[in-house]
Scaffold this motif. Structure first.
Motif, PDB file in Angstrom:
ATOM      1  N   MET A  43       0.835  -1.212   0.000  1.00 39.63           N
ATOM      2  CA  MET A  43       0.000   0.000   0.000  1.00 39.63           C
ATOM      3  C   MET A  43       0.868   1.260   0.000  1.00 39.63           C
ATOM      4  N   GLY A  44       1.968   1.214   0.735  1.00 36.01           N
ATOM      5  CA  GLY A  44       2.885   2.353   0.761  1.00 36.01           C
ATOM      6  C   GLY A  44       3.505   2.601  -0.594  1.00 36.01           C
ATOM      7  N   LEU A  45       3.855   1.515  -1.302  1.00 37.06           N
ATOM      8  CA  LEU A  45       4.409   1.659  -2.648  1.00 37.06           C
ATOM      9  C   LEU A  45       3.382   2.273  -3.582  1.00 37.06           C
ATOM     10  N   GLN A  46       2.146   1.795  -3.524  1.00 40.08           N
ATOM     11  CA  GLN A  46       1.103   2.352  -4.391  1.00 40.08           C
ATOM     12  C   GLN A  46       0.836   3.814  -4.047  1.00 40.08           C
ATOM     13  N   ALA A  47       0.847   4.152  -2.760  1.00 39.32           N
ATOM     14  CA  ALA A  47       0.664   5.552  -2.358  1.00 39.32           C
ATOM     15  C   ALA A  47       1.806   6.410  -2.885  1.00 39.32           C
ATOM     16  N   PHE A  48       3.032   5.883  -2.842  1.00 37.97           N
ATOM     17  CA  PHE A  48       4.194   6.596  -3.371  1.00 37.97           C
ATOM     18  C   PHE A  48       4.044   6.839  -4.869  1.00 37.97           C
ATOM     19  N   LEU A  49       3.660   5.798  -5.609  1.00 38.43           N
ATOM     20  CA  LEU A  49       3.472   5.946  -7.054  1.00 38.43           C
ATOM     21  C   LEU A  49       2.398   6.983  -7.358  1.00 38.43           C
ATOM     22  N   ASN A  50       1.285   6.900  -6.656  1.00 37.34           N
ATOM     23  CA  ASN A  50       0.175   7.826  -6.896  1.00 37.34           C
ATOM     24  C   ASN A  50       0.549   9.262  -6.544  1.00 37.34           C
ATOM     25  N   SER A  51       1.083   9.466  -5.347  1.00 37.20           N
ATOM     26  CA  SER A  51       1.360  10.834  -4.897  1.00 37.20           C
ATOM     27  C   SER A  51       2.533  11.460  -5.652  1.00 37.20           C
ATOM     28  N   SER A  52       3.438  10.623  -6.148  1.00 35.73           N
ATOM     29  CA  SER A  52       4.576  11.134  -6.919  1.00 35.73           C
ATOM     30  C   SER A  52       4.291  11.152  -8.418  1.00 35.73           C
ATOM     31  N   HIS A  53       3.097  10.695  -8.807  1.00 34.32           N
ATOM     32  CA  HIS A  53       2.682  10.661 -10.217  1.00 34.32           C
ATOM     33  C   HIS A  53       3.677   9.872 -11.073  1.00 34.32           C
ATOM     34  N   LEU A  54       4.056   8.681 -10.568  1.00 33.34           N
ATOM     35  CA  LEU A  54       4.944   7.781 -11.294  1.00 33.34           C
ATOM     36  C   LEU A  54       4.140   6.634 -11.883  1.00 33.34           C
ATOM     37  N   PRO A  55       4.531   6.134 -13.060  1.00 34.89           N
ATOM     38  CA  PRO A  55       3.809   5.012 -13.662  1.00 34.89           C
ATOM     39  C   PRO A  55       4.092   3.705 -12.920  1.00 34.89           C
ATOM     40  N   GLN A  56       3.234   2.721 -13.139  1.00 34.98           N
ATOM     41  CA  GLN A  56       3.452   1.392 -12.565  1.00 34.98           C
ATOM     42  C   GLN A  56       4.715   0.782 -13.161  1.00 34.98           C
ATOM     43  N   PRO A  57       5.595   0.238 -12.340  1.00 30.60           N
ATOM     44  CA  PRO A  57       6.798  -0.403 -12.876  1.00 30.60           C
ATOM     45  C   PRO A  57       6.468  -1.725 -13.554  1.00 30.60           C
ATOM     46  N   GLU A  58       7.199  -2.028 -14.612  1.00 29.96           N
ATOM     47  CA  GLU A  58       7.017  -3.253 -15.392  1.00 29.96           C
ATOM     48  C   GLU A  58       8.353  -3.953 -15.541  1.00 29.96           C
TER      49      GLU A  58
END
Length: 117
Positions: A43-58
């Protein structure tokens, strides 16, 4: 570190631990660079991605090896199953790159490298 994370619009999650970073501001040009590594919860990783406006890593077999992050004390063997996300905005003054290791699904590790362009 706060000045650099604010400059690169990165919001470290509250659940982050084992935080390591290296940052620099060029004394003449004023350009910033930052390498940031931490572990967190899913959840922390997803919050980081969302709040930092970063794409999902692949997953990316052609990505550069992780040892490019040696400034945080990491080596190529430190990541087991990396996934990557690059973000290069043409209108932006910086580039951010993300690597995530989900070998431990309960505690993913993230490394962000950000540099002014």
């Amino acid at each position: 570190m706060q000045e650099a994370t604010r400059h690169f619009q990165l919001a470290i999650p509250a659940q982050a631990d084992d935080l390591r970073f290296a940052s620099d501001k060029h004394p003449v040009s004023g350009e910033y660079s930052l390498t940031l590594e931490f572990t967190t919860t899913p959840m922390g990783l997803q919050a980081f991605l969302n709040s930092s406006h970063l794409p999902q890593p692949e997953p990316d077999d052609d990505a550069q090896p992780i040892d490019q992050y040696a400034s945080c004390g990491l080596t190529d063997g430190d990541f087991n199953r990396p996934a990557y996300a690059d973000e290069e905005r043409q209108s932006s003054i910086y580039v951010r790159r993300l690597a995530v290791d989900r070998a431990n699904p309960a505690r993913p590790r993230a490394i962000v490298e950000a540099t002014d362009t």
